[in-house]
Design a protein around this motif. Sequence first.
Motif, PDB file in Angstrom:
ATOM      1  N   TYR A  81      67.469   2.884  33.899  1.00 10.62           N
ATOM      2  CA  TYR A  81      67.539   1.988  35.052  1.00 10.62           C
ATOM      3  C   TYR A  81      66.650   2.541  36.165  1.00 10.62           C
ATOM      4  N   ARG A 137      71.889   5.556  31.819  1.00  8.09           N
ATOM      5  CA  ARG A 137      73.261   5.077  31.843  1.00  8.09           C
ATOM      6  C   ARG A 137      73.647   4.510  30.479  1.00  8.09           C
ATOM      7  N   SER A 174      83.146   6.767  31.091  1.00 10.36           N
ATOM      8  CA  SER A 174      82.364   7.176  32.260  1.00 10.36           C
ATOM      9  C   SER A 174      80.977   6.579  32.246  1.00 10.36           C
ATOM     10  N   GLY A 175      80.634   5.844  31.222  1.00 11.08           N
ATOM     11  CA  GLY A 175      79.270   5.358  31.121  1.00 11.08           C
ATOM     12  C   GLY A 175      78.866   4.321  32.136  1.00 11.08           C
ATOM     13  N   SER A 176      79.814   3.698  32.791  1.00  8.21           N
ATOM     14  CA  SER A 176      79.447   2.606  33.670  1.00  8.21           C
ATOM     15  C   SER A 176      78.976   3.053  35.046  1.00  8.21           C
ATOM     16  N   ARG A 177      79.202   4.314  35.380  1.00 14.20           N
ATOM     17  CA  ARG A 177      78.782   4.756  36.709  1.00 14.20           C
ATOM     18  C   ARG A 177      77.286   5.004  36.730  1.00 14.20           C
ATOM     19  N   LEU A 178      76.717   4.989  37.943  1.00 14.96           N
ATOM     20  CA  LEU A 178      75.321   5.369  38.153  1.00 14.96           C
ATOM     21  C   LEU A 178      75.314   6.766  38.766  1.00 14.96           C
ATOM     22  N   PHE A 196      72.969   9.236  40.594  1.00 18.47           N
ATOM     23  CA  PHE A 196      71.697   9.314  41.291  1.00 18.47           C
ATOM     24  C   PHE A 196      71.257  10.768  41.415  1.00 18.47           C
ATOM     25  N   GLY A 197      69.966  11.007  41.156  1.00 21.87           N
ATOM     26  CA  GLY A 197      69.374  12.317  41.403  1.00 21.87           C
ATOM     27  C   GLY A 197      68.680  12.305  42.752  1.00 21.87           C
TER      28      GLY A 197
END
Lengths: 111, 115
Positions: free
Chosen positions: B34, B91, B99-103, B105-106
Motif C-alpha cells: 500500500y 499489509r 492483526s493483518g488489518s492494521r496499517l 507506518f514507518g
Amino acid sequence: DAGVTQSPTHLIKTRGQQVTLRCSPKSGHDTVSWYQQALGQGPQFIFQYYEEEERQRGNFPDRFSGHQFPNYSSELNVNALLLGDSALYLCASSPWGGAQFFGPGTRLTVL
Amino acid sequence: DAKTTQPPSMDCAEGRAANLPCNHSTISGNEYVYWYRQIHSQGPQYIIHGLKNNETNEMASLIITEDRKSSTLILPHATLRDTAVYYCIVRVAGGVKTSGSRLTFGEGTQLTVNP
C-alpha cells in the motif's frame, strides 16, 4: 459522497481530564480504525472496530477505549489525560479488510 | 506485517516523473503493498495498492518487482502539490480477522517537488 469526517477539529484539555473524539465513516464502509500521530512521527495504530466490537488493538493502555455504533460511526475516549497524549488523532474507515481512507484528524493538546 | 525501507528524502523537478522506491524483502505471499501520502498536518491520503501485478490509477502507478521484494511508486508528472511524506506499507490481504488489518507506518519518504 462525503469522505471520513471527524469532530472536533481541535481540542484543548488539561491533565487528568477525559476526552471523546468522534468519527463518521465514508459511505459504504463498516470498519473504523483509530491512529495517534505525535509530532514528527508516523501514525500509530490504536484499535479497530468492526460489527460494533474491538477487533484489534495496538500497544496503547486501557485509558484508550472506543465504541462503534450501529450506523458504523465511532468514538475514541481517552481518560486521565497525560501531556504525552497530545497528538493528531486520525480515524480511518474501510470496508472490512479493504483500503483505509483517513479523515482530517482531531488535534488534541493537553496542558 | 513485513517491514519496509524507504529513503528519508527525495527531490523532484516540477513536471518530471517522481519515482519513489520501497524495499520489502520479507514480504509474504498474502501481503499487499500500500502507498499513502501525508501533506503536513492533514490525514494520510490513500494512493494505490497492489499484490503482484503493476497497478495504475488516476494518481499514480505502482511497479512491483517479480520477486515482490521491492516496489516503486511513480507520479508521472509531479506538481508542487505532490510535496508530501510518502509511506510504503505492507499489509496482509483483506478478510483476515487478525492483526493483518492494521496499517503500520514507518518513517516514509519526504518528497519535495521543486519549481
